[in-house]
Write an enzyme that holds these catalytic residues in place. Structure first.
Site, mmCIF file in Angstrom:
data_model
loop_
_atom_site.group_PDB
_atom_site.id
_atom_site.type_symbol
_atom_site.label_atom_id
_atom_site.label_comp_id
_atom_site.label_asym_id
_atom_site.label_seq_id
_atom_site.Cartn_x
_atom_site.Cartn_y
_atom_site.Cartn_z
ATOM 1 N N CYS A 148 0.823 -1.223 0.000
ATOM 2 C CA CYS A 148 0.000 0.000 0.000
ATOM 3 C C CYS A 148 0.855 1.272 0.000
ATOM 4 C CB CYS A 148 -0.945 -0.008 1.200
ATOM 5 S SG CYS A 148 -0.220 -0.642 2.708
ATOM 6 N N HIS A 241 -2.490 6.120 4.983
ATOM 7 C CA HIS A 241 -1.042 6.300 5.124
ATOM 8 C C HIS A 241 -0.640 7.681 4.587
ATOM 9 C CE1 HIS A 241 -0.959 2.212 6.199
ATOM 10 N NE2 HIS A 241 -0.422 1.656 5.123
HETATM 11 N N1 LIG Z 1 -4.164 -3.945 5.717
HETATM 12 C C1 LIG Z 1 -3.616 -3.241 4.711
HETATM 13 O O1 LIG Z 1 -3.610 -1.997 4.691
HETATM 14 C C2 LIG Z 1 -2.977 -3.971 3.560
HETATM 15 C C3 LIG Z 1 -2.637 -3.228 2.446
HETATM 16 C C4 LIG Z 1 -2.010 -3.868 1.368
HETATM 17 C C5 LIG Z 1 -1.754 -5.225 1.446
HETATM 18 N N2 LIG Z 1 -2.100 -5.926 2.559
HETATM 19 C C6 LIG Z 1 -1.814 -7.362 2.553
HETATM 20 O O2 LIG Z 1 -3.082 -8.028 2.391
HETATM 21 C C7 LIG Z 1 -3.060 -9.269 3.096
HETATM 22 C C8 LIG Z 1 -4.232 -9.288 4.091
HETATM 23 O O3 LIG Z 1 -4.061 -8.209 5.014
HETATM 24 P P1 LIG Z 1 -5.165 -7.857 6.130
HETATM 25 O O4 LIG Z 1 -4.788 -6.537 6.622
HETATM 26 O O5 LIG Z 1 -6.528 -8.093 5.598
HETATM 27 O O6 LIG Z 1 -4.831 -8.969 7.237
HETATM 28 P P2 LIG Z 1 -5.802 -9.603 8.348
HETATM 29 O O7 LIG Z 1 -6.858 -8.647 8.758
HETATM 30 O O8 LIG Z 1 -4.888 -10.162 9.386
HETATM 31 O O9 LIG Z 1 -6.509 -10.829 7.586
HETATM 32 C C9 LIG Z 1 -5.787 -11.994 7.210
HETATM 33 C C10 LIG Z 1 -6.711 -12.958 6.490
HETATM 34 O O10 LIG Z 1 -5.938 -14.098 6.093
HETATM 35 C C11 LIG Z 1 -6.528 -15.287 6.641
HETATM 36 N N3 LIG Z 1 -5.484 -16.247 7.001
HETATM 37 C C12 LIG Z 1 -4.497 -16.099 7.926
HETATM 38 N N4 LIG Z 1 -3.740 -17.233 7.985
HETATM 39 C C13 LIG Z 1 -4.282 -18.089 7.087
HETATM 40 C C14 LIG Z 1 -3.982 -19.431 6.701
HETATM 41 N N5 LIG Z 1 -2.959 -20.118 7.258
HETATM 42 N N6 LIG Z 1 -4.755 -20.026 5.770
HETATM 43 C C15 LIG Z 1 -5.800 -19.355 5.193
HETATM 44 N N7 LIG Z 1 -6.157 -18.083 5.534
HETATM 45 C C16 LIG Z 1 -5.390 -17.464 6.473
HETATM 46 C C17 LIG Z 1 -7.283 -14.815 7.868
HETATM 47 O O11 LIG Z 1 -8.275 -15.791 8.177
HETATM 48 P P3 LIG Z 1 -8.791 -16.075 9.681
HETATM 49 O O12 LIG Z 1 -9.713 -14.951 10.059
HETATM 50 O O13 LIG Z 1 -9.502 -17.383 9.551
HETATM 51 O O14 LIG Z 1 -7.568 -16.138 10.551
HETATM 52 C C18 LIG Z 1 -7.847 -13.490 7.364
HETATM 53 O O15 LIG Z 1 -8.978 -13.739 6.551
HETATM 54 C C19 LIG Z 1 -1.675 -9.380 3.742
HETATM 55 O O16 LIG Z 1 -0.820 -10.087 2.883
HETATM 56 C C20 LIG Z 1 -1.246 -7.917 3.839
HETATM 57 O O17 LIG Z 1 0.152 -7.764 3.863
HETATM 58 C C21 LIG Z 1 -2.712 -5.334 3.602
#
Ligand SMILES: NC(=O)c1ccc[n+]([C@@H]2O[C@H](COP(=O)([O-])OP(=O)(O)OC[C@H]3O[C@@H](n4cnc5c(N)ncnc54)[C@H](OP(=O)(O)O)[C@@H]3O)[C@@H](O)[C@H]2O)c1
Length: 347
Positions: A148, A241
């Site tokens: 991001c 951000h």
């Molecule tokens: N947040 C941001 O601003 C942002 C921006 C750009 C990119 N990203 C990227 O986008 C991705 C998701 O970020 P997020 O912020 O949404 O994170 P998050 O809120 O922690 O959500 C993570 C998701 O992944 C699932 N997950 C975790 N471990 C898993 C596994 N072993 N097998 C299958 N599913 C699994 C979780 O499921 P459960 O609920 O079942 O644990 C949840 O649905 C990451 O790679 C992050 O780096 C995030």
């Protein structure tokens, strides 16, 4: 035209839920399946999500979440996959890409030489890398979205490219939602600034060079040769951000020319017409105390990068950028990326 059926991996997370909100009213894609970890598998979305965004995604609340695994390969009700999984799940994305187009938010494949790292307004031509992947696979591919904080840097840099960029220094102030849920503990975050985000600085530096690089006739990217240094901090802001950016050019443009280039930037014509493309990829605010998350976060429905506080000092042109890390920096950018893939014939 019937809508393409999209599976969301990581549907219970912050990014996954934003995908659901955006796709709930999308003309080209519809949600056909939700996947998350074994902890969520078998529950409905309401039960599985510890944290719900304030967006209205009630229509998905009773849908059963399934455990993400290679069994997804057996499915015939999926046309494309939006992955919002942690980077540790890159192996599963690789397996699923044998059959499906996988548009991923995770960092695991961003720097793979045959994986495009796409910001539609900046480097749509890099989609050609998909041809390389298709040589080794039957049907699917991986196409990645940047970090991001990279996205909101690369868009204004693209606007300023005509001046010849020599050096970029960027100092970030990143919102709490960028760490996902539960993210940084309340005791660490409240009234505090943490001058470290693991892996973030290298991601910004390497991804920016790839995105601003050139694709040759042989299908590979030659990275940009500009110098870039990033320093990152987590600040107690929920979403949005901010970045202080310092650019040194090979030329010496007037500050008014730099302002004009930011204001006039639109990106390629074929991208301007995508459903999620904002009218102005960069919204310039001519004020020394803007942008601010509380005032400017949702400009362009969260898809514009808001730039202001422009000045010239000591050979550097300095500005501040703001972007919605969950919309432009994550799900909104991912959906726009899929719209580009569709319009270019990859879906
Ligand atoms: N947040 C941001 O601003 C942002 C921006 C750009 C990119 N990203 C990227 O986008 C991705 C998701 O970020 P997020 O912020 O949404 O994170 P998050 O809120 O922690 O959500 C993570 C998701 O992944 C699932 N997950 C975790 N471990 C898993 C596994 N072993 N097998 C299958 N599913 C699994 C979780 O499921 P459960 O609920 O079942 O644990 C949840 O649905 C990451 O790679 C992050 O780096 C995030």
């Amino acid at each position: 035209m019937s809508r393409l059926r999209a599976a969301i991996l990581g549907a219970t997370g912050i990014v996954g839920q934003k995908y659901l909100r955006i796709l709930s009213r999308h003309p080209e894609f519809e949600v056909s399946a939700l996947f998350a970890s074994s902890h969520s598998g078998g529950k409905n979305l309401n039960e599985a999500s510890n944290f719900m965004l304030p967006d209205d995604i009630a229509e998905f609340g009773e849908i059963r979440v399934e455990e993400a695994s290679d069994r997804i390969l057996e499915r015939n009700d999926i046309d494309l996959i939006f992955s919002a999984l942690p980077s540790s799940m890159g192996g599963l994305e690789e397996i699923l890409s044998r059959k499906f187009p996988v548009i991923t938010k995770s960092s695991s494949h961003r720097l793979d030489p045959d994986v495009p790292l796409i910001i539609p307004e900046v480097n749509p031509g890099h989609l050609l890398l998909i041809e390389e992947q298709k040589k080794g696979r039957k049907k699917g591919f991986i196409s990645a979205d940047p970090n991001c904080s990279t996205t909101q840097l690369a868009i204004p840099l693209k606007a300023l490219e005509p001046f010849g960029i020599e050096t970029v220094i960027v100092s970030t102030m990143q919102a709490l939602s960028g760490a996902g849920y539960p993210g940084v503990s309340a005791l660490d975050a409240s009234g505090n600034v943490i001058p470290y985000i693991e892996g973030e600085e290298k991601k910004i530096e390497k991804e920016s060079l790839k995105i601003l690089g050139k694709i040759g006739t042989g299908v590979e990217i030659t990275p940009s040769d500009l110098n870039i240094t990033a320093k990152c901090a987590r600040v107690p802001v929920p979403d949005g951000h901010m970045e202080n950016v310092f650019v040194r050019f090979c030329s010496s443009p007037e500050i008014d020319d730099v302002r004009d280039a930011l204001i006039k930037f639109r990106g390629p014509r074929k991208v301007q017409h995508l459903y999620s493309s904002p009218e102005h990829p960069v919204i310039f605010i001519d004020s020394p105390d803007r942008p601010q998350p509380r005032l400017d976060l949702m400009k362009g429905e969260g898809m514009s990068v808001v730039v202001g506080s422009l000045r010239k000092s000591g050979g550097f042109y300095c500005f501040t950028s703001l972007s919605h890390n969950i919309i432009r920096g994550a799900a909104g950018g991912g959906v726009q990326h899929a719209e580009l893939l569709l319009s270019e014939g990859y879906l």
